[in-house]
Design a protein around this motif. Structure first.
Motif, mmCIF file in Angstrom:
data_model
loop_
_atom_site.group_PDB
_atom_site.id
_atom_site.type_symbol
_atom_site.label_atom_id
_atom_site.label_comp_id
_atom_site.label_asym_id
_atom_site.label_seq_id
_atom_site.Cartn_x
_atom_site.Cartn_y
_atom_site.Cartn_z
ATOM 1 N N ASP A 1 47.504 26.340 31.938
ATOM 2 C CA ASP A 1 46.042 26.297 32.032
ATOM 3 C C ASP A 1 45.478 27.659 32.413
ATOM 4 O OD1 ASP A 1 46.285 23.606 31.487
ATOM 5 O OD2 ASP A 1 45.732 22.942 33.497
ATOM 6 N N VAL B 1 43.025 30.078 30.146
ATOM 7 C CA VAL B 1 41.728 30.555 30.642
ATOM 8 C C VAL B 1 41.695 32.081 30.624
ATOM 9 C CG1 VAL B 1 40.245 30.697 32.695
ATOM 10 C CG2 VAL B 1 41.208 28.492 32.007
ATOM 11 N N ARG B 2 42.774 32.707 31.057
ATOM 12 C CA ARG B 2 42.830 34.170 31.077
ATOM 13 C C ARG B 2 42.656 34.759 29.679
ATOM 14 N NH1 ARG B 2 47.920 37.741 33.362
ATOM 15 N NH2 ARG B 2 47.093 39.772 32.747
ATOM 16 N N ASP C 1 39.022 34.081 28.435
ATOM 17 C CA ASP C 1 38.073 34.979 29.081
ATOM 18 C C ASP C 1 38.191 36.396 28.544
ATOM 19 O OD1 ASP C 1 37.283 32.793 30.558
ATOM 20 O OD2 ASP C 1 38.047 33.548 32.479
ATOM 21 N N VAL D 1 39.899 22.777 33.117
ATOM 22 C CA VAL D 1 39.987 23.986 32.300
ATOM 23 C C VAL D 1 38.754 24.086 31.413
ATOM 24 C CG1 VAL D 1 41.300 25.147 30.470
ATOM 25 C CG2 VAL D 1 42.500 24.025 32.355
ATOM 26 N N GLN E 1 35.830 25.574 33.160
ATOM 27 C CA GLN E 1 35.938 27.031 33.296
ATOM 28 C C GLN E 1 35.601 27.734 31.983
ATOM 29 O OE1 GLN E 1 39.504 28.563 35.443
ATOM 30 N NE2 GLN E 1 39.984 26.377 35.682
ATOM 31 N N GLN F 1 31.853 27.568 31.374
ATOM 32 C CA GLN F 1 31.159 28.497 32.265
ATOM 33 C C GLN F 1 31.221 29.917 31.701
ATOM 34 O OE1 GLN F 1 32.804 28.653 36.229
ATOM 35 N NE2 GLN F 1 31.027 29.719 37.041
ATOM 36 N N ARG F 2 32.383 30.330 31.208
ATOM 37 C CA ARG F 2 32.526 31.677 30.638
ATOM 38 C C ARG F 2 31.765 31.803 29.323
ATOM 39 N NH1 ARG F 2 31.671 35.816 29.253
ATOM 40 N NH2 ARG F 2 33.013 37.615 29.026
#
Length: 191
Positions: A57, A61-62, A65, A121, A124, A127-128
């Protein structure tokens, strides 16, 4: 990083892990990619792999982003010094479309997996994504008012058009620039 991380002359093990994960997520999607798959791709066992990543996860996300940040950086660089609001928006649209239609781009494969990721996830990622879309909100809000046009709806439809182009575009009849011209004309953007 909007594309799969390029090979550096002396990539670190972490660079290799990120590149392998990005390629696998792009090829197979979130659900069909396991930590074991990533480890096998770089020749690491699971325990060793966790030295470089916290979890699948967190890794997803990394990469997500980083892909959006790379897209935002490219757009901001392209519109820097452009004063005309319509031209700024047009340039931003052209850059985003080029990113979305680049076969090496990670933005579409990662965003297409939004429903496949766990709820935490997904929150997140959204949000980004919302932070990225604020750039387009600012660009649309800078346009002269247009009677009957709701800026939020206009922005959402414009971004939906740009972001979905990868699903239907096939090289051939029209190139990326010609498609950008068509989209800009459809949305009444002079640029």
């Amino acid at each position: 990083m909007t594309a799969i991380p390029p090979t550096k002359p002396n990539p670190t093990r972490e660079d290799e892990v990120l590149a392998a994960a990005a390629a696998l997520f792009a090829e197979r999607g979130y659900a069909a990619t396991s930590i074991r798959d990533i480890g096998e791709r770089v020749g690491l066992l699971g325990g060793s792999l966790y030295h470089y990543i916290k979890s699948k996860d967190a890794l997803f996300v990394r990469l997500h982003d980083a892909a959006l940040q790379g897209a935002e950086d490219r757009i901001r660089a392209a519109i820097e010094g452009v004063d005309n609001p319509a031209r700024r928006l047009a340039m931003a649209c052209r850059v985003l479309l080029a990113i979305q239609l680049d076969p090496e781009s990670l933005t579409m494969p990662l965003m297409n997996d939004l429903r496949a990721v766990p709820e935490g996830v997904r929150a997140q990622l959204i949000q980004r994504r919302d932070a990225f879309e604020r750039l387009f909100s600012q660009l649309v809000d800078a346009l002269p008012p247009h009677p009957g046009r709701d800026p939020a709806i206009y922005r959402i439809l414009l971004l939906t058009t740009l972001n979905s182009a990868g699903a239907w575009y096939r090289p051939g009849r029209l190139g990326v620039e010609a498609i950008a011209d068509q989209i800009l004309a459809l949305y009444g953007i002079d640029g």
